[in-house]
Design a protein around this motif. Structure first.
Motif, PDB file in Angstrom:
ATOM      1  N   ASN A   1      60.229   0.332  39.194  1.00 19.17           N
ATOM      2  CA  ASN A   1      59.210   0.377  38.143  1.00 19.17           C
ATOM      3  C   ASN A   1      59.844   0.417  36.762  1.00 19.17           C
ATOM      4  O   ASN A   1      59.341  -0.201  35.822  1.00 19.17           O
ATOM      5  CB  ASN A   1      58.312   1.599  38.342  1.00 19.17           C
ATOM      6  N   ALA A   2      60.956   1.147  36.638  1.00 16.10           N
ATOM      7  CA  ALA A   2      61.622   1.251  35.339  1.00 16.10           C
ATOM      8  C   ALA A   2      62.320  -0.046  34.957  1.00 16.10           C
ATOM      9  O   ALA A   2      62.508  -0.329  33.769  1.00 16.10           O
ATOM     10  CB  ALA A   2      62.621   2.406  35.356  1.00 16.10           C
ATOM     11  N   MET A   3      62.727  -0.849  35.941  1.00 17.73           N
ATOM     12  CA  MET A   3      63.461  -2.070  35.647  1.00 17.73           C
ATOM     13  C   MET A   3      62.596  -3.120  34.971  1.00 17.73           C
ATOM     14  O   MET A   3      63.114  -4.036  34.327  1.00 17.73           O
ATOM     15  CB  MET A   3      64.054  -2.650  36.935  1.00 17.73           C
ATOM     16  N   VAL A   4      61.280  -3.026  35.093  1.00 18.49           N
ATOM     17  CA  VAL A   4      60.402  -3.988  34.410  1.00 18.49           C
ATOM     18  C   VAL A   4      60.591  -3.888  32.906  1.00 18.49           C
ATOM     19  O   VAL A   4      60.807  -4.886  32.206  1.00 18.49           O
ATOM     20  CB  VAL A   4      58.932  -3.739  34.813  1.00 18.49           C
ATOM     21  N   ALA A   5      60.523  -2.665  32.375  1.00 17.16           N
ATOM     22  CA  ALA A   5      60.735  -2.477  30.940  1.00 17.16           C
ATOM     23  C   ALA A   5      62.178  -2.756  30.543  1.00 17.16           C
ATOM     24  O   ALA A   5      62.444  -3.292  29.461  1.00 17.16           O
ATOM     25  CB  ALA A   5      60.349  -1.048  30.545  1.00 17.16           C
ATOM     26  N   THR A   6      63.108  -2.427  31.443  1.00 16.44           N
ATOM     27  CA  THR A   6      64.523  -2.657  31.141  1.00 16.44           C
ATOM     28  C   THR A   6      64.823  -4.140  30.999  1.00 16.44           C
ATOM     29  O   THR A   6      65.483  -4.566  30.043  1.00 16.44           O
ATOM     30  CB  THR A   6      65.395  -2.060  32.253  1.00 16.44           C
ATOM     31  N   LEU A   7      64.352  -4.954  31.932  1.00 19.01           N
ATOM     32  CA  LEU A   7      64.589  -6.390  31.863  1.00 19.01           C
ATOM     33  C   LEU A   7      63.927  -7.019  30.642  1.00 19.01           C
ATOM     34  O   LEU A   7      64.404  -8.025  30.119  1.00 19.01           O
ATOM     35  CB  LEU A   7      64.074  -7.064  33.141  1.00 19.01           C
ATOM     36  N   THR A   8      62.834  -6.432  30.193  1.00 24.23           N
ATOM     37  CA  THR A   8      62.173  -6.948  28.997  1.00 24.23           C
ATOM     38  C   THR A   8      63.045  -6.765  27.769  1.00 24.23           C
ATOM     39  O   THR A   8      63.079  -7.632  26.880  1.00 24.23           O
ATOM     40  CB  THR A   8      60.823  -6.233  28.795  1.00 24.23           C
ATOM     41  N   PHE A   9      63.767  -5.658  27.697  1.00 21.75           N
ATOM     42  CA  PHE A   9      64.581  -5.360  26.530  1.00 21.75           C
ATOM     43  C   PHE A   9      65.954  -6.042  26.551  1.00 21.75           C
ATOM     44  O   PHE A   9      66.575  -6.202  25.505  1.00 21.75           O
ATOM     45  CB  PHE A   9      64.790  -3.848  26.405  1.00 21.75           C
ATOM     46  N   MET A  10      66.436  -6.436  27.724  1.00 15.89           N
ATOM     47  CA  MET A  10      67.820  -6.903  27.837  1.00 15.89           C
ATOM     48  C   MET A  10      68.138  -8.140  26.990  1.00 15.89           C
ATOM     49  O   MET A  10      69.197  -8.205  26.368  1.00 15.89           O
ATOM     50  CB  MET A  10      68.184  -7.133  29.299  1.00 15.89           C
ATOM     51  N   PRO A  11      67.270  -9.181  26.923  1.00 18.76           N
ATOM     52  CA  PRO A  11      67.619 -10.310  26.042  1.00 18.76           C
ATOM     53  C   PRO A  11      67.776  -9.912  24.582  1.00 18.76           C
ATOM     54  O   PRO A  11      68.623 -10.459  23.864  1.00 18.76           O
ATOM     55  CB  PRO A  11      66.436 -11.279  26.239  1.00 18.76           C
ATOM     56  N   PHE A  12      66.994  -8.935  24.139  1.00 25.07           N
ATOM     57  CA  PHE A  12      67.103  -8.499  22.751  1.00 25.07           C
ATOM     58  C   PHE A  12      68.363  -7.656  22.537  1.00 25.07           C
ATOM     59  O   PHE A  12      68.963  -7.692  21.455  1.00 25.07           O
ATOM     60  CB  PHE A  12      65.849  -7.714  22.358  1.00 25.07           C
ATOM     61  N   ILE A  13      68.763  -6.897  23.562  1.00 25.87           N
ATOM     62  CA  ILE A  13      70.022  -6.155  23.474  1.00 25.87           C
ATOM     63  C   ILE A  13      71.197  -7.122  23.413  1.00 25.87           C
ATOM     64  O   ILE A  13      72.161  -6.924  22.664  1.00 25.87           O
ATOM     65  CB  ILE A  13      70.153  -5.185  24.662  1.00 25.87           C
TER      66      ILE A  13
END
Length: 370
Positions: free
Chosen positions: A284-296
């Motif tokens: 469940n937490a990886m959904v938000a994590t993957l959303t942020f990764m391209p911007f990181i």
């Protein structure tokens, strides 16, 4: 025990004799319905979808930079034998020369030696590496674009196209490495904070507040004054501060999910904390994590470019887009330097932003479950 609890703790409900026969298991590479819907949402964002393929093509192309821009030929035929200078170093004496040093294949003397034995050389499309100096420039460096140097040369006579290709590769590799490692550390730290809560969460939050108050740029300046930074030193220093980017997001997801009914049921069944965290809460937490990764990733590349521009990045002579920007600022009479670096950086970062927007749309629960 209701079906929701059984689904999350991994138990399979056995069908009764009168029940329907369950569907056959999916193939190894077949997407689940939710992931298939997410992939369709990603493809629906045409700008992000095509940006992904364009960026992937450019990145894979840059991985083979030695076969595109190099001052060594791909293949040499000499006296009936074949040589691959791209993979191995050969002394000049191998081709009838006088020196034991590595062969300079751009030297006309070496070309004549090879031609005397009815040999030939298969060159790369660009006969310059990132550090090759063109000693036959018709004008003082930086030289303008020409048939020999498609985007001109920098102030040291090095080909701009070759430096752009190698600089693109090292920027993306640096950004990817920093993003992946910092994400692993940040997700693990956020998971521990959110799952255990209490004093663990409180003390960790105070530590992060103190840690993030350390000025990373000043620390880099101090270290650069003592030792010469390289790829791994820069990566290690930036990793010390970049891992906190995802801690807050993952921590919030674990705080929200740790009191759900299926988590309580999993505890009651005796599952370990590690299994609950990484099998039931982490997806469940990886959904938000993957959303942020391209911007990181975007921010990591921008950080390296900024440090190179300021002179605190990669060692002098390294292929760097930030160093090319600095040369453009110092040589206003040679606009091709600044413009080349600007357009490459602008296209690269724009593609990553578009990909990030498409990933955000793909993982948006309002579009996935609507």
């Amino acid at each position: 025990m209701d079906a929701k609890v059984k689904e999350h703790i991994g138990e399979e409900e056995q069908p009764s004799h009168g029940g329907a026969v369950p569907p056959p298991p999916r193939g190894r590479f077949e997407l689940t319905p939710i992931n298939a819907r997410r992939w369709q949402n990603f493809k629906a964002n045409k700008r992000g979808y095509w940006s992904f393929w364009i960026f992937l093509f450019l990145f894979i192309l840059s991985l083979f930079a030695e076969f595109i821009a190099n001052d060594k030929p791909l293949l040499v035929n000499y006296d009936g034998g074949y040589y691959a200078p791209v993979f191995m170093s050969y002394a000049e004496t191998e081709f009838g020369g006088e020196f034991e040093t590595e062969t300079d294949y751009r030297d006309p003397f070496v070309a004549e030696l090879i031609a005397e034995k009815n040999g030939w050389m298969l060159w790369t499309p660009i006969r310059y590496s990132y550090n090759t100096i063109n000693l036959n420039l018709p004008v003082p460096a930086p030289a303008p674009p020409s048939a020999e140097n498609w985007l001109g040369t920098d102030d040291q006579g090095r080909d701009v196209v070759a430096r752009v290709i190698y600089g693109f590769r090292i920027s993306v590799l640096f950004g990817l490495t920093l993003t992946i490692i910092s994400s692993i550390i940040g997700v693990a730290a956020g998971a521990v904070q959110g799952y255990f809560g209490g004093w663990t969460d409180l003390l960790f939050q105070r530590f992060i507040e103190i840690w993030t108050s350390i000025p990373a740029l000043y620390l880099l300046i101090i270290i650069a004054a003592v030792i010469e930074p390289n790829f791994w030193i820069l990566l290690g220093i930036l990793l010390l501060f970049s891992w906190v980017a995802l801690v807050g997001v993952v921590r919030a997801e674990f705080l929200r999910g740790r009191n759900f009914e299926y988590i309580s049921a999993a505890r009651a069944l005796g599952l370990t904390n590690a299994k609950i965290m990484f099998k039931h809460l982490l997806p469940n937490a990886m959904v938000a994590t993957l959303t942020f990764m391209p911007f990181i990733l975007n921010g990591s590349i921008s950080t390296l470019t900024s440090l190179d521009f300021l002179g605190f990045g990669l060692p002098p002579g390294s292929p760097s887009l930030g160093e090319l920007l600095a040369q453009g600022k110092s040589n206003l009479q040679a606009p091709w330097l600044g413009l080349s670096a600007f357009f490459v950086i602008a296209v690269m970062l724009s593609l990553l932003i578009f990909i990030g927007e498409a990933v955000r749309d793909a993982l948006d629960p309002r579009k996935t479950f609507s």
